[in-house]
Design a protein around this motif. Sequence first.
Motif, PDB file in Angstrom:
ATOM      1  N   GLU A   1       0.382  -3.690   3.216  1.00 40.49           N
ATOM      2  CA  GLU A   1      -0.645  -4.360   2.429  1.00 40.49           C
ATOM      3  C   GLU A   1      -0.613  -5.872   2.638  1.00 40.49           C
ATOM      4  N   GLU A   2       0.587  -6.450   2.725  1.00 44.21           N
ATOM      5  CA  GLU A   2       0.711  -7.896   2.965  1.00 44.21           C
ATOM      6  C   GLU A   2       0.173  -8.265   4.345  1.00 44.21           C
TER       7      GLU A   2
ATOM      8  N   PRO B 279       1.002   2.175   8.297  1.00 43.28           N
ATOM      9  CA  PRO B 279       1.435   2.020   6.907  1.00 43.28           C
ATOM     10  C   PRO B 279       2.928   1.726   6.741  1.00 43.28           C
TER      11      PRO B 279
ATOM     12  N   GLU C 145      -6.869  -9.723   7.380  1.00 48.36           N
ATOM     13  CA  GLU C 145      -8.239  -9.729   6.869  1.00 48.36           C
ATOM     14  C   GLU C 145      -8.718 -11.133   6.510  1.00 48.36           C
TER      15      GLU C 145
ATOM     16  N   THR D 164       5.067  -5.957   3.964  1.00 47.25           N
ATOM     17  CA  THR D 164       4.542  -4.604   3.789  1.00 47.25           C
ATOM     18  C   THR D 164       3.218  -4.466   4.539  1.00 47.25           C
TER      19      THR D 164
ATOM     20  N   LEU E  30      -2.060  -6.551   6.036  1.00 48.02           N
ATOM     21  CA  LEU E  30      -3.511  -6.383   5.971  1.00 48.02           C
ATOM     22  C   LEU E  30      -4.176  -7.618   5.360  1.00 48.02           C
ATOM     23  N   ALA E  31      -3.607  -8.141   4.294  1.00 51.49           N
ATOM     24  CA  ALA E  31      -4.179  -9.317   3.630  1.00 51.49           C
ATOM     25  C   ALA E  31      -4.216 -10.511   4.573  1.00 51.49           C
TER      26      ALA E  31
END
Length: 158
Positions: free
Chosen positions: A5-6, A47, A12, A3, A8-9
């Motif tokens: 979010e995954e 996204p 980052e 995803t 991005l993690a």
Amino acid sequence: MLTFEEKLAIIEAFPELERVNVSLGRVNFQFNESVSDKKNVVYHLHPNGNGFVYAGQLPNYQTNDKGMTNIRDFSEKELSQIIKESIISLSPVEKPITETAIIGENQEERWINSENEQLLLINEDEAWNIYFGLNLEETFSTYEEAEMFLVEEGFKRN
């Protein structure tokens, strides 16, 4: 597929990258220490999970005309690996302290052979010296003589 979010993690987790929010919810991550004018390591992470990583200098990735690889279907391991390789490809190459001591402010070239052995050709005091590590191997009065020697020994400019 990971995803947004995954992804991005994972991205980052690289402290050398700076997040830059762009239009339509997309995100870029820049490597400001880049030795090239390419600063975006991650480009237009969307996204919906689509995005790109710069791999223009990496031989094992299919890239577009801007040197970008689509990361839509990358696993966690694949994404982390390509980002790490991209950062390395854009990082300044630090010379070992011993080489810096030899080279100083002199003009230098690196030559390499098929066995990955590396020689330094350095213009010092009107002579062309060839070093293997800290050892002086040969000295020539002209660049052309040194170049001919290196080619005959199976080396090519790196």
